[in-house]
Design an enzyme around this catalytic site. Structure first.
Site, PDB file in Angstrom:
ATOM      1  N   GLN A   1      25.111 -32.189   5.151  1.00 39.69           N
ATOM      2  CA  GLN A   1      25.644 -32.495   3.292  1.00 39.69           C
ATOM      3  C   GLN A   1      25.667 -30.863   2.757  1.00 39.69           C
ATOM      4  OE1 GLN A   1      21.607 -33.659   2.081  1.00 39.69           O
ATOM      5  NE2 GLN A   1      20.996 -32.981   2.860  1.00 39.69           N
TER       6      GLN A   1
ATOM      7  N   HIS B   1      22.130 -34.262   7.391  1.00 42.06           N
ATOM      8  CA  HIS B   1      21.878 -35.475   6.182  1.00 42.06           C
ATOM      9  C   HIS B   1      21.049 -36.292   7.346  1.00 42.06           C
ATOM     10  CE1 HIS B   1      22.610 -38.680   3.285  1.00 42.06           C
ATOM     11  NE2 HIS B   1      20.961 -38.595   4.037  1.00 42.06           N
TER      12      HIS B   1
ATOM     13  N   PHE C   1      11.962 -36.755   4.263  1.00 44.79           N
ATOM     14  CA  PHE C   1      12.695 -36.813   4.507  1.00 44.79           C
ATOM     15  C   PHE C   1      13.535 -37.535   6.014  1.00 44.79           C
ATOM     16  CE2 PHE C   1      17.470 -34.337   4.812  1.00 44.79           C
ATOM     17  CZ  PHE C   1      18.563 -35.636   4.244  1.00 44.79           C
TER      18      PHE C   1
ATOM     19  N   HIS D   1      12.636 -41.164   6.766  1.00 48.94           N
ATOM     20  CA  HIS D   1      13.030 -42.185   6.136  1.00 48.94           C
ATOM     21  C   HIS D   1      14.819 -41.806   6.866  1.00 48.94           C
ATOM     22  CE1 HIS D   1      15.790 -43.687   3.351  1.00 48.94           C
ATOM     23  NE2 HIS D   1      17.264 -43.053   3.849  1.00 48.94           N
ATOM     24  N   GLU D   2      14.828 -40.638   7.315  1.00 51.69           N
ATOM     25  CA  GLU D   2      16.291 -41.105   8.474  1.00 51.69           C
ATOM     26  C   GLU D   2      15.629 -41.670   9.957  1.00 51.69           C
ATOM     27  OE1 GLU D   2      19.655 -39.713   7.768  1.00 51.69           O
ATOM     28  OE2 GLU D   2      18.561 -40.217   5.902  1.00 51.69           O
TER      29      GLU D   2
ATOM     30  N   LYS E   1      15.232 -45.340   8.822  1.00 52.72           N
ATOM     31  CA  LYS E   1      16.389 -46.518   8.527  1.00 52.72           C
ATOM     32  C   LYS E   1      17.123 -46.282   9.870  1.00 52.72           C
ATOM     33  CE  LYS E   1      20.094 -46.817   5.013  1.00 52.72           C
ATOM     34  NZ  LYS E   1      20.284 -46.658   3.936  1.00 52.72           N
ATOM     35  N   HIS E   2      17.685 -44.816  10.537  1.00 52.47           N
ATOM     36  CA  HIS E   2      19.029 -44.843  10.970  1.00 52.47           C
ATOM     37  C   HIS E   2      18.210 -45.078  12.241  1.00 52.47           C
ATOM     38  CE1 HIS E   2      21.328 -44.424   7.305  1.00 52.47           C
ATOM     39  NE2 HIS E   2      20.779 -43.581   6.862  1.00 52.47           N
TER      40      HIS E   2
HETATM   41  P1  5GP Z   1      20.494 -42.155   3.418  1.00 49.66           P
HETATM   42  O1  5GP Z   1      21.305 -41.895   2.766  1.00 49.66           O
HETATM   43  O2  5GP Z   1      20.153 -41.499   4.494  1.00 49.66           O
HETATM   44  O3  5GP Z   1      20.479 -43.574   3.952  1.00 49.66           O
HETATM   45  O4  5GP Z   1      19.044 -42.068   2.634  1.00 49.66           O
HETATM   46  C1  5GP Z   1      19.056 -40.623   1.830  1.00 49.66           C
HETATM   47  C2  5GP Z   1      17.493 -41.164   1.353  1.00 49.66           C
HETATM   48  O5  5GP Z   1      16.943 -39.594   1.698  1.00 49.66           O
HETATM   49  C3  5GP Z   1      17.654 -40.831  -0.401  1.00 49.66           C
HETATM   50  O6  5GP Z   1      16.940 -41.789  -0.249  1.00 49.66           O
HETATM   51  C4  5GP Z   1      16.764 -39.288  -0.529  1.00 49.66           C
HETATM   52  O7  5GP Z   1      16.258 -39.673  -1.831  1.00 49.66           O
HETATM   53  C5  5GP Z   1      16.012 -38.931   0.729  1.00 49.66           C
HETATM   54  N1  5GP Z   1      16.532 -37.426   0.838  1.00 49.66           N
HETATM   55  C6  5GP Z   1      15.489 -36.574   0.766  1.00 49.66           C
HETATM   56  N2  5GP Z   1      16.272 -35.876   0.833  1.00 49.66           N
HETATM   57  C7  5GP Z   1      17.503 -35.504   0.918  1.00 49.66           C
HETATM   58  C8  5GP Z   1      18.478 -34.343   0.831  1.00 49.66           C
HETATM   59  O8  5GP Z   1      18.007 -33.395   1.016  1.00 49.66           O
HETATM   60  N3  5GP Z   1      19.505 -34.787   0.762  1.00 49.66           N
HETATM   61  C9  5GP Z   1      19.971 -36.189   0.797  1.00 49.66           C
HETATM   62  N4  5GP Z   1      21.167 -36.727   0.873  1.00 49.66           N
HETATM   63  N5  5GP Z   1      19.107 -37.163   0.782  1.00 49.66           N
HETATM   64  C10 5GP Z   1      17.777 -36.885   0.726  1.00 49.66           C
END
Ligand code: 5GP
Length: 225
Positions: free
Chosen positions: A35, A60, A110, A113-114, A117-118
């Site tokens: 990103q 990302h 973050f 989450h990555e 989810k992935h």
């Molecule tokens: P993805 O696109 O990987 O499924 O989800 C991205 C998630 O990570 C979103 O819920 C977003 O709020 C969170 N997130 C935290 N920091 C960032 C960032 O710097 N960039 C992006 N694109 N998402 C972020």
């Protein structure tokens, strides 16, 4: 002759072993997504606790995908993000994988989450440490900003032809990128993310057979950061 036969066996065994390791039943390829921090959405967001990141592309994620365009997600709730497994990588993650979400935080949410989810969908190939290590290795292999600047494409708010951005990246990196855009305050198309395709080992770039829906106009702003 015997030496030759022996040498062939020595060479062939590891190669075939490696290719077996990289075969995944669970997905077809990875998207490696970077990103640009300067788009207006991020400008109105927060910097990580460690401070303003470098004016460079950041990671990302590394996302398992199917050839039909769909992707698996949240594949193993029993294997959630565990930072204790990647303590040796945190310094690099802060540099290469900064978060821009609010409130300002250290990136853990973050990264968690990555992975959840992935990353959990790649676990037949990469465990948690391997997943983050592979992603950081990919980031080190490509210098997107350098590729763009070599072609005279600078992050200073100028508009460039989408085709020229793609060509500059292809010339500098060797692979055709997927390019996505979002809208700036006046609704103009601005550079958002760059996608590359990666083999199921998570180690080698490959040409994409499928690109994301980029939503870019033919002229794209490269905002400053
Ligand atoms: P993805 O696109 O990987 O499924 O989800 C991205 C998630 O990570 C979103 O819920 C977003 O709020 C969170 N997130 C935290 N920091 C960032 C960032 O710097 N960039 C992006 N694109 N998402 C972020």
């Amino acid at each position: 002759m015997k030496t030759y036969d022996f040498a062939m066996v020595k060479i062939l065994v590891p190669v075939s072993y490696l290719s077996v390791l990289c075969v995944s039943q669970d997905f077809d390829f990875f998207y490696f997504v970077q990103q640009w921090p300067g788009d207006t959405k991020k400008k109105s967001c927060c910097y990580p606790k460690s401070g303003k990141p470098a004016a460079d592309f950041g990671v990302h994620g590394l996302w398992p995908n199917f050839n039909n365009g769909s992707y698996p997600s949240d594949c193993d709730p029993n294997n959630p993000y565990d930072q204790s497994q990647i303590l040796d990588l945190i310094g690099c993650m802060e540099e290469e994988w900064p978060t821009f979400s609010c409130p300002s935080n250290n990136g853990t949410k973050f990264w968690a989450h990555e992975w959840n989810k992935h990353g959990t969908c790649s676990k037949s190939v990469l465990d948690q440490h391997d997943y983050f290590q592979a992603t950081l290795n990919l980031k080190k292999k490509v210098d997107l900003l350098q590729a763009l600047q070599t072609a005279g494409i600078e992050p200073n708010g100028t508009f460039y032809k989408l085709d020229n951005i793609g060509e500059a990246i292809k010339n500098g990196i060797g692979y055709t990128p997927g390019i996505t855009c979002n809208g700036d305050a006046s609704g103009h198309s601005q550079l958002h993310e760059i996608y590359f395709c990666v083999d199921t080992c998570g180690s080698n770039f490959i040409e994409c057979s499928l690109f994301p829906n980029g939503r870019c106009s033919s002229e794209v702003e490269f905002p400053s950061f």
